[in-house]
Design a protein around this motif. Sequence first.
Motif, mmCIF file in Angstrom:
data_model
loop_
_atom_site.group_PDB
_atom_site.id
_atom_site.type_symbol
_atom_site.label_atom_id
_atom_site.label_comp_id
_atom_site.label_asym_id
_atom_site.label_seq_id
_atom_site.Cartn_x
_atom_site.Cartn_y
_atom_site.Cartn_z
ATOM 1 N N VAL A 247 17.307 51.977 39.424
ATOM 2 C CA VAL A 247 16.967 50.558 39.363
ATOM 3 C C VAL A 247 17.222 50.020 37.960
ATOM 4 C CG1 VAL A 247 15.292 50.676 41.239
ATOM 5 C CG2 VAL A 247 14.538 51.082 38.885
ATOM 6 N N ARG A 248 17.485 48.719 37.890
ATOM 7 C CA ARG A 248 17.795 48.081 36.607
ATOM 8 C C ARG A 248 16.651 48.250 35.599
ATOM 9 N NH1 ARG A 248 21.091 43.956 34.481
ATOM 10 N NH2 ARG A 248 22.113 43.495 36.483
ATOM 11 N N ALA A 249 15.409 48.185 36.087
ATOM 12 C CA ALA A 249 14.261 48.273 35.181
ATOM 13 C C ALA A 249 14.246 49.587 34.417
ATOM 14 C CB ALA A 249 12.966 48.103 35.966
ATOM 15 N N ALA A 250 14.656 50.688 35.051
ATOM 16 C CA ALA A 250 14.676 51.983 34.379
ATOM 17 C C ALA A 250 15.706 51.997 33.257
ATOM 18 C CB ALA A 250 14.970 53.099 35.381
ATOM 19 N N ALA A 251 16.860 51.372 33.486
ATOM 20 C CA ALA A 251 17.878 51.287 32.440
ATOM 21 C C ALA A 251 17.379 50.451 31.270
ATOM 22 C CB ALA A 251 19.160 50.696 33.016
ATOM 23 N N ALA A 252 16.709 49.354 31.579
ATOM 24 C CA ALA A 252 16.216 48.463 30.525
ATOM 25 C C ALA A 252 15.175 49.152 29.657
ATOM 26 C CB ALA A 252 15.641 47.193 31.149
ATOM 27 N N ASP A 253 14.329 49.998 30.255
ATOM 28 C CA ASP A 253 13.284 50.684 29.502
ATOM 29 C C ASP A 253 13.852 51.521 28.363
ATOM 30 O OD1 ASP A 253 11.146 49.668 30.876
ATOM 31 O OD2 ASP A 253 10.937 51.359 32.245
ATOM 32 N N LEU A 254 15.039 52.105 28.570
ATOM 33 C CA LEU A 254 15.641 52.975 27.563
ATOM 34 C C LEU A 254 16.856 52.331 26.894
ATOM 35 C CD1 LEU A 254 15.316 56.454 29.323
ATOM 36 C CD2 LEU A 254 13.972 55.545 27.431
ATOM 37 N N GLU A 255 16.989 51.010 27.074
ATOM 38 C CA GLU A 255 18.055 50.237 26.435
ATOM 39 C C GLU A 255 19.442 50.803 26.773
ATOM 40 O OE1 GLU A 255 16.955 50.176 22.301
ATOM 41 O OE2 GLU A 255 15.489 48.585 22.619
ATOM 42 N N LEU A 256 19.629 51.126 28.030
ATOM 43 C CA LEU A 256 20.914 51.603 28.537
ATOM 44 C C LEU A 256 21.635 50.463 29.232
ATOM 45 C CD1 LEU A 256 19.608 54.963 30.043
ATOM 46 C CD2 LEU A 256 20.905 54.704 27.917
ATOM 47 N N ASP A 257 22.925 50.615 29.439
ATOM 48 C CA ASP A 257 23.688 49.604 30.167
ATOM 49 C C ASP A 257 23.527 49.817 31.667
ATOM 50 O OD1 ASP A 257 24.442 48.448 27.840
ATOM 51 O OD2 ASP A 257 26.588 48.839 28.032
ATOM 52 N N PHE A 258 23.799 48.770 32.402
ATOM 53 C CA PHE A 258 23.566 48.804 33.855
ATOM 54 C C PHE A 258 24.703 48.091 34.562
ATOM 55 C CE2 PHE A 258 21.679 47.023 37.760
ATOM 56 C CZ PHE A 258 21.085 48.152 38.311
ATOM 57 N N VAL A 259 25.283 48.762 35.562
ATOM 58 C CA VAL A 259 26.352 48.183 36.381
ATOM 59 C C VAL A 259 25.759 47.882 37.750
ATOM 60 C CG1 VAL A 259 28.637 48.523 37.392
ATOM 61 C CG2 VAL A 259 28.090 49.544 35.162
ATOM 62 N N PRO A 260 25.481 46.614 38.077
ATOM 63 C CA PRO A 260 24.824 46.293 39.355
ATOM 64 C C PRO A 260 25.713 46.605 40.555
ATOM 65 C CG PRO A 260 25.574 44.294 38.262
ATOM 66 C CD PRO A 260 25.787 45.405 37.287
ATOM 67 N N LEU A 261 25.084 47.163 41.602
ATOM 68 C CA LEU A 261 25.816 47.483 42.832
ATOM 69 C C LEU A 261 25.240 46.785 44.060
ATOM 70 C CD1 LEU A 261 26.475 51.335 42.492
ATOM 71 C CD2 LEU A 261 28.052 49.453 42.017
#
Length: 318
Positions: A247-261
């Motif tokens: 989920v996007r929230a998990a990526a945001a927690d660790l300041e990672l990039d996210f490619v929405p699917l």
Amino acid sequence: MVVSSIVPVVTQYLDLAAGIAARVRDGELGPGAELPAVRVAAEEAGTTPSTVARAYRHLADHGVITQADRRRARVAAGGPLAARQLLDEGRVFRLAGSDDPALQVVLDGLDASVRVVGARGSFPALRALVRGEADGAAIHLRHRCGDYNTPFARALLRGRDPHLLHLWRREQGLIVPPGNPLAITTPSDLHGRRVARREPGSGTRVLLDQLVHEAGATPGPLSADYGSHFEIALAVAAGAADVGLGVRAAAADLELDFVPLTWESYDVVLPESALGAAGPLVAALSEPAVRETITAMPGYDLAATATIERIAERVSHR
């Protein structure tokens, strides 16, 4: 001797209220139905008007009926659900299900009225529900027809009047390191890559398997499966994996990039008999502070949160 003669009188209004609530729950008294006037109800029940008035007030306080000045009491629009909740007051709702950061926010604010049981993951949760080890299962499973959750509720709770308690829609995608150094943008780019994946039986693992199969991709091997979306993000952040689905929230927690699917529906599947016990969970989902906290998390849509949908069972033509 005095105490024993008083106790039945003191609790009589609760018995009367419970009897009316049961009639509302069972559909004998539907939303909008008028209750007898206090004096008439007292005569019918062989009790005092003050006892009936107290029973009505108790029902009104719990949302089962409405009372307007100079008008007869009526069953409230949400009376059937409120009646179930009143009759199940004190019953613990056992919730099994999938990992989700927002659901943890809700559960952290609840007392012992809701208890998490069993292993995490959509499939294990459904198994626990069918076996009677849980009262509700939090799932996010896409059926081959394209629908989320409803087909599974209908099939597995056949004959038990299945319902969905809508939690939210959430965004799933590819969690990648900052800057996306491997330029991973689609499931086909997962071929040969070290993909952090959830354990078998989780909805996110099912989604990953569906996506790589449709893309014709074969991810490289990894030595372990991960138990949560946060662990997926940790694996990517630590360099143990090139990419993960989460989920996007998990990526945001660790300041990672996210490619929405995709956006997926995340719901609790439960039978009609468990609706009352689910009351504290429904109430928590409606709390402004809880909703504000989840709304601040990226990748969540709360438009249908806390609504309950009855799933029509298919009619057999055999």
